[in-house]
Design a protein around this motif. Structure first.
Motif, PDB file in Angstrom:
ATOM      1  N   THR A 171     -22.832 -40.453 106.973  1.00  0.00           N
ATOM      2  CA  THR A 171     -22.256 -39.894 108.195  1.00  0.00           C
ATOM      3  C   THR A 171     -20.817 -40.367 108.353  1.00  0.00           C
ATOM      4  O   THR A 171     -19.895 -39.570 108.555  1.00  0.00           O
ATOM      5  CB  THR A 171     -23.093 -40.355 109.412  1.00  0.00           C
ATOM      6  N   ASP A 297     -20.029 -34.714  99.179  1.00  0.00           N
ATOM      7  CA  ASP A 297     -21.053 -35.506  99.841  1.00  0.00           C
ATOM      8  C   ASP A 297     -22.123 -35.831  98.798  1.00  0.00           C
ATOM      9  O   ASP A 297     -23.034 -35.041  98.554  1.00  0.00           O
ATOM     10  CB  ASP A 297     -21.632 -34.717 101.017  1.00  0.00           C
ATOM     11  N   ASP A 326     -24.095 -43.031  99.152  1.00  0.00           N
ATOM     12  CA  ASP A 326     -24.927 -43.976  99.900  1.00  0.00           C
ATOM     13  C   ASP A 326     -25.637 -44.909  98.938  1.00  0.00           C
ATOM     14  O   ASP A 326     -26.231 -44.463  97.959  1.00  0.00           O
ATOM     15  CB  ASP A 326     -25.973 -43.225 100.735  1.00  0.00           C
ATOM     16  N   LYS A 329     -29.890 -45.207  99.783  1.00  0.00           N
ATOM     17  CA  LYS A 329     -30.840 -44.143  99.432  1.00  0.00           C
ATOM     18  C   LYS A 329     -31.332 -44.382  98.003  1.00  0.00           C
ATOM     19  O   LYS A 329     -32.100 -45.301  97.783  1.00  0.00           O
ATOM     20  CB  LYS A 329     -30.178 -42.789  99.630  1.00  0.00           C
TER      21      LYS A 329
HETATM   22  C1  LIG Z   1     -28.430 -39.019 104.262  1.00  0.00           C
HETATM   23  C2  LIG Z   1     -27.356 -38.030 104.093  1.00  0.00           C
HETATM   24  C3  LIG Z   1     -26.223 -38.043 104.915  1.00  0.00           C
HETATM   25  C4  LIG Z   1     -26.109 -38.980 106.091  1.00  0.00           C
HETATM   26  O1  LIG Z   1     -25.948 -40.259 105.618  1.00  0.00           O
HETATM   27  P1  LIG Z   1     -26.328 -41.561 106.462  1.00  0.00           P
HETATM   28  O2  LIG Z   1     -26.301 -42.616 105.438  1.00  0.00           O
HETATM   29  O3  LIG Z   1     -27.694 -41.307 107.022  1.00  0.00           O
HETATM   30  O4  LIG Z   1     -25.309 -41.724 107.507  1.00  0.00           O
HETATM   31  C5  LIG Z   1     -25.213 -37.156 104.644  1.00  0.00           C
HETATM   32  N1  LIG Z   1     -25.316 -36.283 103.629  1.00  0.00           N
HETATM   33  C6  LIG Z   1     -26.404 -36.215 102.835  1.00  0.00           C
HETATM   34  C7  LIG Z   1     -26.456 -35.210 101.738  1.00  0.00           C
HETATM   35  C8  LIG Z   1     -27.462 -37.094 103.043  1.00  0.00           C
HETATM   36  O5  LIG Z   1     -28.545 -37.041 102.266  1.00  0.00           O
END
Ligand SMILES: *Cc1c(COP(=O)(O)O)cnc(C)c1O
Length: 527
Positions: A171, A297, A326, A329
């Protein structure tokens, strides 16, 4: 070093006010250190007892019951209790009703079981409590974060002058990417310095493009950036849920004909629902052709960069102007842990900030790390330590093995779904997310030929059954699946992140889905 005895650096109060009794709850002398060790041991024991005694991914307690029970807890009592007693309450009231992210039946979200090395790092970073907003609050941490960011840039084949920062997640990284994109565009097109002068009059025409499978944070960022969600133009996806390039070209033409000003393309590398990856290299071509900012992203799919076999999926990502990745994840880090990467580090100038108390300009001139100018945050955790420790403990190949394994597992479970007439696969998995549906049987024909069961099932019936399956499995604490919609109809989703989960575990989850679906159908039939 002065005062080198082992009694700590604090001097007894001979003058002035006396420290309160509760000063014993702080580190800094041998008593504090011992209290810390006991507290951490106790907390760890609570956690392990909870993991050892509770079965399944969740107790199934509903929110009303939890509210009623947790409302009974005091939050700010006048006087304190022993830490052991407080932790016992937490174990009983909170841990027992927490989702167990390491359970093989916990397969809903991009919500990973954290790797043990990262949990050890978490202890160190919270215990030392370094704050990355100034060098004098985090000397080695600031330099190590810079080093980890450099290593991440290398993972994505970014050039030497790339830069970046750790963030709270996708985010924040997406917001940061689009903020820089907006300010870069306004500077280069209108000679407008948005940081000081705000949005230019042309801002009403600014548009950003993403696919219809992009994460909602693209809309959210447009809102937060003062552009409004109507500034987001969604481009349709193809059958594999990747941005359709022909549709993108048409959209760009239509926007130009309308006098709109597209400034950025948000490509997704790993959509949250399908794991699909937009065609990054052609999108980089489009961005170059139209002089747009390409933000990728890669919150989910960025983890492919660690694996030799999966990395080709990200081909072209090195040409993106910015990347969100991230670590909390598919990189197995405890929340929060994300990074924002910027191919041309010089573009951070749009965010530059110097505060006399934190990072005066004379420090910049001397090359002192200045991370507060790279982040929308001020006080900021040393989350970069977690991937540093994890990568060093498991090795690149070791982390890659986990990522590759869960992607293989997704392919295997997709095969199971294809082979099960009561289930329908909605999209071939690209990463580790598997979207599917329960398909109702034709009445009475269940035992017989099963090849063409579903066609006649109505959307409301599919919605009711699939939502019911997910809700019941959650309420019974049997399995946690995610829900989503595919083309407006309810679907179920498995997101596989746990490297300990086996296909047998997932076969049991699928069997539970089919059982529930059949039971729900039978209920309807008898009413
Ligand atoms: C999880 C996710 C987000 C948001 O990320 P956060 O770490 O929850 O803030 C944005 N884009 C994608 C593709 C995601 O899977």
């Amino acid at each position: 070093m002065t005062g080198g005895d082992l009694t700590g650096r604090h001097r007894a109060a001979t003058d002035g006010p006396t420290p309160p009794d509760t000063a014993s709850a702080f580190l800094g002398d041998p008593d504090g250190n011992a209290a810390y060790a006991a507290a951490i041991d106790r907390a760890r024991d609570c956690l392990l007892e909870s993991f050892a005694t509770v079965d399944g991914p969740y107790a199934g307690t509903d929110h009303e019951t939890l509210r009623a029970r947790i409302d009974e807890l005091t939050v700010v009592p006048e006087t304190g209790d022993s830490l052991a007693a407080v932790l016992e309450t937490v174990a009983e009231e909170v841990l027992t009703d927490s989702v167990r992210v390491h359970d093989p039946d916990c397969v809903a979200h991009l919500h990973c079981p954290p790797a043990i090395p990262a949990l050890a790092a978490e202890l160190l970073l919270s215990g030392t409590n370094q704050s990355l907003d100034s060098f004098d609050q985090a000397p080695a941490a600031s330099v190590l974060e810079e080093r980890v960011v450099d290593a991440c840039c290398d993972l994505f084949d970014y050039p030497a002058d790339a830069d970046g920062v750790f963030t709270g997640g996708g985010t924040e990284s997406n917001l940061l990417g689009l903020l820089l994109a907006r300010d870069w565009y306004c500077q280069t097109r209108f000679d407008r310095d948005v940081q000081s002068a705000g949005l230019p009059p042309e801002a009403a025409d600014l548009r950003l493009l993403c696919s219809d499978a992009a994460h909602f944070t693209a809309d959210q960022a447009a809102h937060h950036l003062g552009l409004g969600e109507d500034a987001v133009v969604t481009v349709p996806t193809d059958d594999d849920r990747r941005m359709n390039l022909a549709a993108l070209d048409e959209t760009l033409e239509a926007l130009a004909a309308d006098g709109r000003r597209p400034f950025a393309i948000v490509a997704t590398a790993g959509t949250t629902d399908f794991g699909s990856i937009d065609p990054l290299a052609p999108l980089a071509d489009r961005a170059a052709e139209h002089d747009l900012w390409l933000h990728v992203d890669a919150a989910y799919g960025g983890a492919c960069a660690i694996s030799d076999s999966l990395r080709p999926k990200l081909a072209g990502i090195d040409r993106a102007d910015s990347i969100a990745v991230d670590f909390h994840k598919l990189f197995y880090q405890p929340i929060s842990c994300g990074a924002f990467l910027l191919r041309d580090g010089d573009r951070y100038r749009f965010l530059e900030r110097n505060a006399a108390y934190l990072n005066p300009e004379r420090d910049d001139a001397a090359g002192v790390p200045n991370l507060v100018s790279k982040s929308p945050r001020t006080t900021r955790r040393f989350d970069a330590l977690k991937p540093f420790v994890t990568f060093n403990a498991l090795g690149r190949a070791g982390v890659a093995d986990c990522v590759e394994y869960v992607c293989e597992l997704a392919d295997a479970v997709a095969d199971e779904i294809r082979a099960e007439p009561a289930l329908e696969l909605c999209c071939d998995p690209e990463l580790s997310a598997v979207v599917f549906r329960y398909r109702p049987s034709d009445r009475g024909a269940r035992a017989g030929e099963s090849d063409d069961r579903p066609g006649s099932a109505s959307r409301p019936a599919l919605d009711r059954l699939n939502r019911g399956i997910r809700d019941e499995l959650f309420a019974d604490g049997e399995a946690i699946l995610a829900r989503t919609e595919v083309d407006g109809t309810a679907a179920l989703k498995l997101t596989l992140l746990n490297p300990k989960t086996t296909l047998s575990d997932l076969q049991a989850v699928l069997a539970a889905v089919v059982d529930r679906g059949e039971a729900l159908e039978a209920e309807t039939d008898s009413t």
